[in-house]
Motif scaffolding. Structure first.
Motif, PDB file in Angstrom:
ATOM      1  N   ARG A  93       1.366  11.795  -5.428  1.00  0.00           N
ATOM      2  CA  ARG A  93       2.341  10.811  -5.892  1.00  0.00           C
ATOM      3  C   ARG A  93       1.864  10.220  -7.212  1.00  0.00           C
ATOM      4  N   ILE A  94       2.775   9.586  -7.934  1.00  0.00           N
ATOM      5  CA  ILE A  94       2.425   8.945  -9.201  1.00  0.00           C
ATOM      6  C   ILE A  94       2.758   7.465  -9.107  1.00  0.00           C
ATOM      7  N   LYS A  95       1.779   6.632  -9.468  1.00  0.00           N
ATOM      8  CA  LYS A  95       1.986   5.184  -9.505  1.00  0.00           C
ATOM      9  C   LYS A  95       2.271   4.802 -10.949  1.00  0.00           C
ATOM     10  N   LEU A  96       3.389   4.121 -11.146  1.00  0.00           N
ATOM     11  CA  LEU A  96       3.769   3.607 -12.459  1.00  0.00           C
ATOM     12  C   LEU A  96       3.658   2.096 -12.406  1.00  0.00           C
ATOM     13  N   GLY A  97       2.799   1.546 -13.231  1.00  0.00           N
ATOM     14  CA  GLY A  97       2.597   0.101 -13.182  1.00  0.00           C
ATOM     15  C   GLY A  97       2.313  -0.473 -14.550  1.00  0.00           C
ATOM     16  N   TYR A  98       2.049  -1.780 -14.548  1.00  0.00           N
ATOM     17  CA  TYR A  98       1.756  -2.516 -15.770  1.00  0.00           C
ATOM     18  C   TYR A  98       0.369  -3.129 -15.645  1.00  0.00           C
ATOM     19  N   MET A 156       7.002  22.048  -6.009  1.00  0.00           N
ATOM     20  CA  MET A 156       6.398  21.081  -5.087  1.00  0.00           C
ATOM     21  C   MET A 156       7.311  19.919  -4.740  1.00  0.00           C
ATOM     22  N   GLN A 157       8.472  19.808  -5.362  1.00  0.00           N
ATOM     23  CA  GLN A 157       9.331  18.642  -5.181  1.00  0.00           C
ATOM     24  C   GLN A 157       9.708  18.377  -3.730  1.00  0.00           C
ATOM     25  N   ASP A 158      10.012  19.409  -2.995  1.00  0.00           N
ATOM     26  CA  ASP A 158      10.517  19.207  -1.643  1.00  0.00           C
ATOM     27  C   ASP A 158       9.424  19.112  -0.598  1.00  0.00           C
ATOM     28  N   GLN A 159       8.159  19.203  -0.994  1.00  0.00           N
ATOM     29  CA  GLN A 159       7.065  19.120  -0.029  1.00  0.00           C
ATOM     30  C   GLN A 159       6.496  17.736  -0.041  1.00  0.00           C
ATOM     31  N   THR A 160       6.032  17.284   1.115  1.00  0.00           N
ATOM     32  CA  THR A 160       5.365  15.991   1.200  1.00  0.00           C
ATOM     33  C   THR A 160       3.896  16.236   1.379  1.00  0.00           C
ATOM     34  N   PRO A 161       3.045  15.306   0.915  1.00  0.00           N
ATOM     35  CA  PRO A 161       1.602  15.506   1.007  1.00  0.00           C
ATOM     36  C   PRO A 161       1.121  15.401   2.442  1.00  0.00           C
ATOM     37  N   HIS A 185      14.339   5.680 -10.205  1.00  0.00           N
ATOM     38  CA  HIS A 185      14.540   5.131  -8.856  1.00  0.00           C
ATOM     39  C   HIS A 185      14.804   6.202  -7.802  1.00  0.00           C
ATOM     40  N   GLU A 186      15.421   7.333  -8.209  1.00  0.00           N
ATOM     41  CA  GLU A 186      15.767   8.375  -7.232  1.00  0.00           C
ATOM     42  C   GLU A 186      14.539   9.087  -6.682  1.00  0.00           C
ATOM     43  N   CYS A 187      13.403   8.990  -7.371  1.00  0.00           N
ATOM     44  CA  CYS A 187      12.201   9.651  -6.845  1.00  0.00           C
ATOM     45  C   CYS A 187      11.148   8.636  -6.391  1.00  0.00           C
ATOM     46  N   ARG A 188      11.561   7.368  -6.251  1.00  0.00           N
ATOM     47  CA  ARG A 188      10.637   6.337  -5.756  1.00  0.00           C
ATOM     48  C   ARG A 188      10.390   6.572  -4.271  1.00  0.00           C
ATOM     49  N   THR A 189       9.124   6.520  -3.881  1.00  0.00           N
ATOM     50  CA  THR A 189       8.789   6.686  -2.460  1.00  0.00           C
ATOM     51  C   THR A 189       8.505   5.350  -1.802  1.00  0.00           C
ATOM     52  N   ARG A 190       7.772   4.482  -2.511  1.00  0.00           N
ATOM     53  CA  ARG A 190       7.461   3.159  -1.975  1.00  0.00           C
ATOM     54  C   ARG A 190       6.845   2.313  -3.079  1.00  0.00           C
ATOM     55  N   GLU A 249       5.594   0.976  -6.206  1.00  0.00           N
ATOM     56  CA  GLU A 249       5.461   1.553  -7.541  1.00  0.00           C
ATOM     57  C   GLU A 249       5.073   3.032  -7.495  1.00  0.00           C
ATOM     58  N   TRP A 250       5.194   3.661  -6.321  1.00  0.00           N
ATOM     59  CA  TRP A 250       4.813   5.064  -6.150  1.00  0.00           C
ATOM     60  C   TRP A 250       6.042   5.961  -6.195  1.00  0.00           C
ATOM     61  N   PHE A 251       5.906   7.103  -6.922  1.00  0.00           N
ATOM     62  CA  PHE A 251       7.014   8.017  -7.157  1.00  0.00           C
ATOM     63  C   PHE A 251       6.603   9.450  -6.839  1.00  0.00           C
ATOM     64  N   MET A 252       7.580  10.259  -6.399  1.00  0.00           N
ATOM     65  CA  MET A 252       7.340  11.683  -6.214  1.00  0.00           C
ATOM     66  C   MET A 252       7.085  12.316  -7.578  1.00  0.00           C
ATOM     67  N   VAL A 253       6.306  13.382  -7.582  1.00  0.00           N
ATOM     68  CA  VAL A 253       6.064  14.130  -8.816  1.00  0.00           C
ATOM     69  C   VAL A 253       7.278  15.008  -9.071  1.00  0.00           C
ATOM     70  N   THR A 254       7.940  14.776 -10.189  1.00  0.00           N
ATOM     71  CA  THR A 254       9.087  15.597 -10.577  1.00  0.00           C
ATOM     72  C   THR A 254       8.909  16.019 -12.031  1.00  0.00           C
ATOM     73  N   GLU A 255       9.577  17.086 -12.404  1.00  0.00           N
ATOM     74  CA  GLU A 255       9.492  17.547 -13.795  1.00  0.00           C
ATOM     75  C   GLU A 255       9.976  16.481 -14.782  1.00  0.00           C
ATOM     76  N   PRO A 256      11.113  15.806 -14.517  1.00  0.00           N
ATOM     77  CA  PRO A 256      11.545  14.776 -15.474  1.00  0.00           C
ATOM     78  C   PRO A 256      10.532  13.629 -15.606  1.00  0.00           C
ATOM     79  N   LEU A 257       9.905  13.243 -14.491  1.00  0.00           N
ATOM     80  CA  LEU A 257       8.915  12.165 -14.560  1.00  0.00           C
ATOM     81  C   LEU A 257       7.689  12.613 -15.357  1.00  0.00           C
TER      82      LEU A 257
END
Length: 166
Positions: free
Chosen positions: A13-18, A161-166, A58-63, A65-73
């Protein structure tokens, strides 16, 4: 207030924060998560900018500030990051296995045993002398938390990897 928007990958997952100090934030997150953390990068921004990035993905947010890894991200991060100085890396080593052992506290022999390989194989991985065999990826990923796309970027892409969960 101006600081930085950061992107940290951990456990697939990717955390996006400040943060005003992304390197300090990386070390804090690394101490709180069970998986190795990789600072993908950071760029100048404000809390408002952080919220805009969260809204954009927002569509790839998991929880939180954590997001799924996607090509656009990943593309967005790559387009915005400034080069990460060596001092902001979690460990002096650029090898993911060495960094994982530094964070996890595993000795080389114990890490090899946990992954079902001999110590020489682990040493080869740590010294970039060989790659993780495809049939071992699931085990190594489960033990280390290092995503298979990081272990073997030569065969795994973010879209696969988009459709797989860790």
């Amino acid at each position: 207030m101006t600081g930085f928007i950061y992107a940290i990958e951990s456990g697939g997952r990717i955390k996006l924060g400040y943060s005003k100090k992304p390197n300090v934030r990386l070390n804090k997150i690394a101490s709180d998560t069970p998986f190795p953390c990789i600072l993908l990068g950071y760029w100048p921004g404000t809390v408002a900018d952080e919220l805009d990035v969260h809204a954009k993905f927002h569509e790839c947010r998991t929880r939180g500030e954590w997001f799924m890894v996607t090509e656009p991200l990943l593309a967005f991060i790559a387009a915005n990051v400034i080069p990460v100085p060596a001092s902001t890396k979690l460990s002096e080593s650029s090898n993911i296995f060495k960094r994982w052992r530094a964070v996890s506290g595993f000795k080389q022999k114990a890490a090899a045993k946990a992954c079902g390989v001999d110590r020489l194989t682990w040493w080869r991985w740590e010294n970039d002398a060989s790659k993780v065999a495809v049939e071992l990826l699931s085990t190594v990923e489960a033990v280390t938390g290092i995503p298979r796309r990081v272990l073997r970027p030569d065969i795994f892409t973010p879209s696969s990897m988009q459709d797989q969960t860790p």
